[in-house]
Scaffold this active site. Structure first.
Site, PDB file in Angstrom:
ATOM      1  N   ASN A  48      44.368  41.951  53.312  1.00  0.00           N
ATOM      2  CA  ASN A  48      43.638  41.330  52.210  1.00  0.00           C
ATOM      3  C   ASN A  48      43.458  39.829  52.390  1.00  0.00           C
ATOM      4  O   ASN A  48      44.426  39.083  52.331  1.00  0.00           O
ATOM      5  CB  ASN A  48      44.385  41.601  50.904  1.00  0.00           C
ATOM      6  CG  ASN A  48      43.657  41.036  49.697  1.00  0.00           C
ATOM      7  OD1 ASN A  48      42.596  40.436  49.835  1.00  0.00           O
ATOM      8  ND2 ASN A  48      44.222  41.255  48.534  1.00  0.00           N
ATOM      9  N   CYS A  56      45.457  43.749  45.064  1.00  0.00           N
ATOM     10  CA  CYS A  56      46.104  44.767  45.897  1.00  0.00           C
ATOM     11  C   CYS A  56      47.362  45.359  45.261  1.00  0.00           C
ATOM     12  O   CYS A  56      47.753  46.470  45.578  1.00  0.00           O
ATOM     13  CB  CYS A  56      46.541  44.141  47.213  1.00  0.00           C
ATOM     14  SG  CYS A  56      45.220  43.988  48.364  1.00  0.00           S
TER      15      CYS A  56
END
Length: 106
Positions: A48, A56
């Site tokens: 990410n 996330c």
DNA sequence: GCCATGGCTAGTA
DNA sequence: GCCATGGCTAGTA
């Protein structure tokens, strides 16, 4: 070779999950048409690029356990608690009720 | 060959 | 607890 999972598609889904809701690696994989790619989803999340805008921490395991996090499970748990999720160790008692219906998100 | 998973078996208590 | 899975990286030849 077949069509590959796109990281941007995964992130696009994530930004639509509201506070207090969670989803699973497998649910994302299925929505993207890659039903066996749950592990790969985890790898993508680990990458990410923008943890500030891509939540996330709202992705957990299908068995109701917390799952991994690039900055440590402890941090993930804190974030989820702030959003109203409860814990019993690594288990989330209200996993089922808080599981987002991805097909219905906009 | 590693891994932020998941589904399925075997077979304990 | 085993192992298939898919995307990635290291680093052999």
């Amino acid at each position: 070779m077949h069509k590959q999972l796109k990281a941007s598609d995964v992130y696009d889904i994530l930004v639509r999950i509201p506070e207090g809701k969670i989803t699973t690696y497998g649910d994302i994989a299925r929505l993207l048409g890659h039903p066996r790619a749950s592990r790969a989803i985890g790898r993508i999340l680990n990458n990410n690029p923008n943890p500030i805008v891509v939540p996330c921490h709202r992705v957990v395991m299908s068995n109701g356990k917390i799952g991994g996090y690039a900055f440590g499970k402890a941090r993930k748990k804190e974030l989820l608690k702030k959003e109203g999720l409860r814990f019993r160790g690594d288990e989330m008692p209200d996993f089922a009720e808080c599981r987002a219906n991805l097909a219905k998100l906009r």
